[in-house]
Scaffold this motif. Structure first.
Motif, PDB file in Angstrom:
ATOM      1  N   LYS A 185       0.836  -1.210   0.000  1.00 54.56           N
ATOM      2  CA  LYS A 185       0.000   0.000   0.000  1.00 54.56           C
ATOM      3  C   LYS A 185       0.870   1.259   0.000  1.00 54.56           C
ATOM      4  CE  LYS A 185      -3.535  -0.055  -0.408  1.00 54.56           C
ATOM      5  NZ  LYS A 185      -4.187  -0.149  -1.745  1.00 54.56           N
ATOM      6  N   ALA A 186       2.009   1.215   0.713  1.00 56.42           N
ATOM      7  CA  ALA A 186       2.918   2.359   0.718  1.00 56.42           C
ATOM      8  C   ALA A 186       3.515   2.592  -0.666  1.00 56.42           C
ATOM      9  CB  ALA A 186       4.024   2.153   1.744  1.00 56.42           C
ATOM     10  N   ALA A 187       3.620   1.512  -1.458  1.00 54.29           N
ATOM     11  CA  ALA A 187       4.135   1.627  -2.821  1.00 54.29           C
ATOM     12  C   ALA A 187       3.048   2.071  -3.799  1.00 54.29           C
ATOM     13  CB  ALA A 187       4.720   0.290  -3.267  1.00 54.29           C
ATOM     14  N   GLY A 188       1.819   2.174  -3.308  1.00 49.01           N
ATOM     15  CA  GLY A 188       0.719   2.597  -4.175  1.00 49.01           C
ATOM     16  C   GLY A 188       0.231   1.504  -5.103  1.00 49.01           C
ATOM     17  N   ILE A 189       0.313   0.248  -4.639  1.00 48.10           N
ATOM     18  CA  ILE A 189      -0.081  -0.891  -5.471  1.00 48.10           C
ATOM     19  C   ILE A 189      -1.264  -1.623  -4.826  1.00 48.10           C
ATOM     20  CG2 ILE A 189       0.701  -3.050  -6.523  1.00 48.10           C
ATOM     21  CD1 ILE A 189       3.555  -1.991  -6.363  1.00 48.10           C
ATOM     22  N   TYR A 190      -2.235  -2.002  -5.635  1.00 54.40           N
ATOM     23  CA  TYR A 190      -3.383  -2.775  -5.168  1.00 54.40           C
ATOM     24  C   TYR A 190      -2.874  -4.067  -4.525  1.00 54.40           C
ATOM     25  CZ  TYR A 190      -8.068  -4.933  -5.415  1.00 54.40           C
ATOM     26  OH  TYR A 190      -9.283  -5.528  -5.120  1.00 54.40           O
ATOM     27  N   CYS A 191      -3.430  -4.408  -3.368  1.00 54.27           N
ATOM     28  CA  CYS A 191      -2.927  -5.567  -2.627  1.00 54.27           C
ATOM     29  C   CYS A 191      -4.027  -6.576  -2.320  1.00 54.27           C
ATOM     30  CB  CYS A 191      -2.280  -5.115  -1.316  1.00 54.27           C
ATOM     31  SG  CYS A 191      -1.511  -6.475  -0.383  1.00 54.27           S
ATOM     32  N   ILE A 192      -3.766  -7.830  -2.675  1.00 50.82           N
ATOM     33  CA  ILE A 192      -4.631  -8.946  -2.297  1.00 50.82           C
ATOM     34  C   ILE A 192      -3.991  -9.624  -1.090  1.00 50.82           C
ATOM     35  CG2 ILE A 192      -5.590 -11.181  -2.966  1.00 50.82           C
ATOM     36  CD1 ILE A 192      -5.519 -10.204  -5.880  1.00 50.82           C
ATOM     37  N   GLY A 193      -4.715  -9.669   0.016  1.00 47.02           N
ATOM     38  CA  GLY A 193      -4.230 -10.344   1.209  1.00 47.02           C
ATOM     39  C   GLY A 193      -4.631 -11.802   1.196  1.00 47.02           C
ATOM     40  N   TYR A 194      -3.681 -12.683   1.413  1.00 47.64           N
ATOM     41  CA  TYR A 194      -3.955 -14.116   1.473  1.00 47.64           C
ATOM     42  C   TYR A 194      -3.975 -14.533   2.932  1.00 47.64           C
ATOM     43  CZ  TYR A 194      -3.215 -19.173   1.088  1.00 47.64           C
ATOM     44  OH  TYR A 194      -3.322 -20.536   1.220  1.00 47.64           O
ATOM     45  N   GLN A 195      -5.171 -14.830   3.436  1.00 50.68           N
ATOM     46  CA  GLN A 195      -5.357 -15.196   4.845  1.00 50.68           C
ATOM     47  C   GLN A 195      -5.396 -16.709   4.952  1.00 50.68           C
ATOM     48  OE1 GLN A 195      -6.478 -12.847   7.886  1.00 50.68           O
ATOM     49  NE2 GLN A 195      -5.188 -14.574   8.446  1.00 50.68           N
ATOM     50  N   SER A 196      -4.263 -17.296   5.284  1.00 51.29           N
ATOM     51  CA  SER A 196      -4.205 -18.748   5.399  1.00 51.29           C
ATOM     52  C   SER A 196      -4.174 -19.143   6.863  1.00 51.29           C
ATOM     53  CB  SER A 196      -2.959 -19.286   4.696  1.00 51.29           C
ATOM     54  OG  SER A 196      -1.805 -19.032   5.479  1.00 51.29           O
ATOM     55  N   HIS A 254      -8.340 -18.740   0.092  1.00 50.69           N
ATOM     56  CA  HIS A 254      -7.816 -19.833  -0.729  1.00 50.69           C
ATOM     57  C   HIS A 254      -7.627 -19.316  -2.144  1.00 50.69           C
ATOM     58  CE1 HIS A 254      -7.453 -23.731  -2.781  1.00 50.69           C
ATOM     59  NE2 HIS A 254      -7.133 -24.223  -1.595  1.00 50.69           N
ATOM     60  N   PHE A 255      -6.632 -19.824  -2.825  1.00 50.41           N
ATOM     61  CA  PHE A 255      -6.347 -19.333  -4.169  1.00 50.41           C
ATOM     62  C   PHE A 255      -7.401 -19.742  -5.188  1.00 50.41           C
ATOM     63  CE2 PHE A 255      -1.991 -18.912  -2.402  1.00 50.41           C
ATOM     64  CZ  PHE A 255      -1.859 -17.544  -2.625  1.00 50.41           C
ATOM     65  N   SER A 256      -8.276 -20.672  -4.828  1.00 53.84           N
ATOM     66  CA  SER A 256      -9.378 -21.019  -5.728  1.00 53.84           C
ATOM     67  C   SER A 256     -10.352 -19.856  -5.896  1.00 53.84           C
ATOM     68  CB  SER A 256     -10.121 -22.249  -5.205  1.00 53.84           C
ATOM     69  OG  SER A 256     -10.677 -21.988  -3.919  1.00 53.84           O
ATOM     70  N   GLU A 257     -10.273 -18.867  -4.997  1.00 55.22           N
ATOM     71  CA  GLU A 257     -11.130 -17.682  -5.107  1.00 55.22           C
ATOM     72  C   GLU A 257     -10.640 -16.720  -6.178  1.00 55.22           C
ATOM     73  OE1 GLU A 257     -12.036 -15.846  -1.252  1.00 55.22           O
ATOM     74  OE2 GLU A 257     -11.217 -17.654  -0.309  1.00 55.22           O
ATOM     75  N   LEU A 258      -9.432 -16.950  -6.682  1.00 56.44           N
ATOM     76  CA  LEU A 258      -8.850 -16.047  -7.674  1.00 56.44           C
ATOM     77  C   LEU A 258      -8.718 -16.748  -9.027  1.00 56.44           C
ATOM     78  CD1 LEU A 258      -5.950 -14.522  -5.537  1.00 56.44           C
ATOM     79  CD2 LEU A 258      -8.147 -13.454  -6.076  1.00 56.44           C
TER      80      LEU A 258
END
Length: 220
Positions: free
Chosen positions: A177-188, A205-209
């Protein structure tokens, strides 16, 4: 439209965290220092060099930082090579292959050492999918400092608005976020102590993407 996906490695592509934890605590025992679970959780996303600089300052360790790093790495390498059940996280290979097939560039940006990155890439035959491999050991400050993701985005050759970062740690999300980039958080199950609230999207889970879902992201 998203043209580049920047992957973290530990906790996102492969769960080497138990191996790292084993190596760190074997080394802590050898050094005669105590590190609490809470303090250790704060190391997630930081480079080994920065972790040992912190510990050297805190405990007045006499060893040079690079010597400490290499000692820990020896514990890690032995455990990594001897662990037969080390596998990629569920669904991540399929996502990597699908993104690659759809012409979306993949860049790895990990706080791990280059030696560890190479070890993972070779063991799981992932090199053909990634255009660039970026190690946190090449930067003076670790995540949450954004330098590693700024550099990864620059290497990709596309605007940051067309990049996405996939991260599993509090520090990693903050860096993206500090780099100004969209971030997907992977909650495992391995990142339950990490705060991903500031990610733009959180998945379990990566099946969501899918490649189509990621490509269609429109950063605000």
């Amino acid at each position: 439209m998203i043209r580049t996906v920047i992957f973290d490695m530990d906790g996102v592509i492969v769960d080497t965290e138990p191996v790292h934890r084993y190596a760190y605590y074997r080394h802590f025992e050898e050094l005669g220092i105590e590190v609490s679970d809470d303090e250790y959780a704060g190391f997630t996303g930081r480079s080994t060099k920065n972790v040992y600089q912190h510990l050297k300052d805190k405990h007045a360790l006499q060893h040079p930082v690079q010597e400490l790093v290499m000692s820990k790495r020896e514990f890690f390498n032995r455990a990594f090579d001897e662990k037969p059940d080390l596998e990629l996280l569920g669904g991540v290979r399929q996502l990597i292959e699908e993104l690659h097939q759809h012409g979306i560039q993949l860049v790895l940006a990990s706080s791990a050492s280059r030696a560890t990155i190479d070890r993972v890439m070779q063991r799981f035959a992932l090199n053909p999918y990634f255009s660039h491999l970026v190690s946190g050991e090449d930067f003076p400050r670790s995540k949450p400092d954004p330098a590693i993701f700024e550099h990864a985005a620059a290497l990709s050759g596309v605007p940051r608005r067309q990049c996405v970062v996939i991260e599993d740690s509090t520090n990693g999300v903050a860096a993206a976020k500090a780099a100004g980039i969209y971030c997907i958080g992977y909650q495992s199950e391995h990142s339950l102590l990490q705060d991903l609230r500031h990610a733009d999207l959180v998945v379990g889970h990566f099946s969501e993407l899918t490649a189509a879902r990621i490509a269609a992201i429109e950063p605000a």
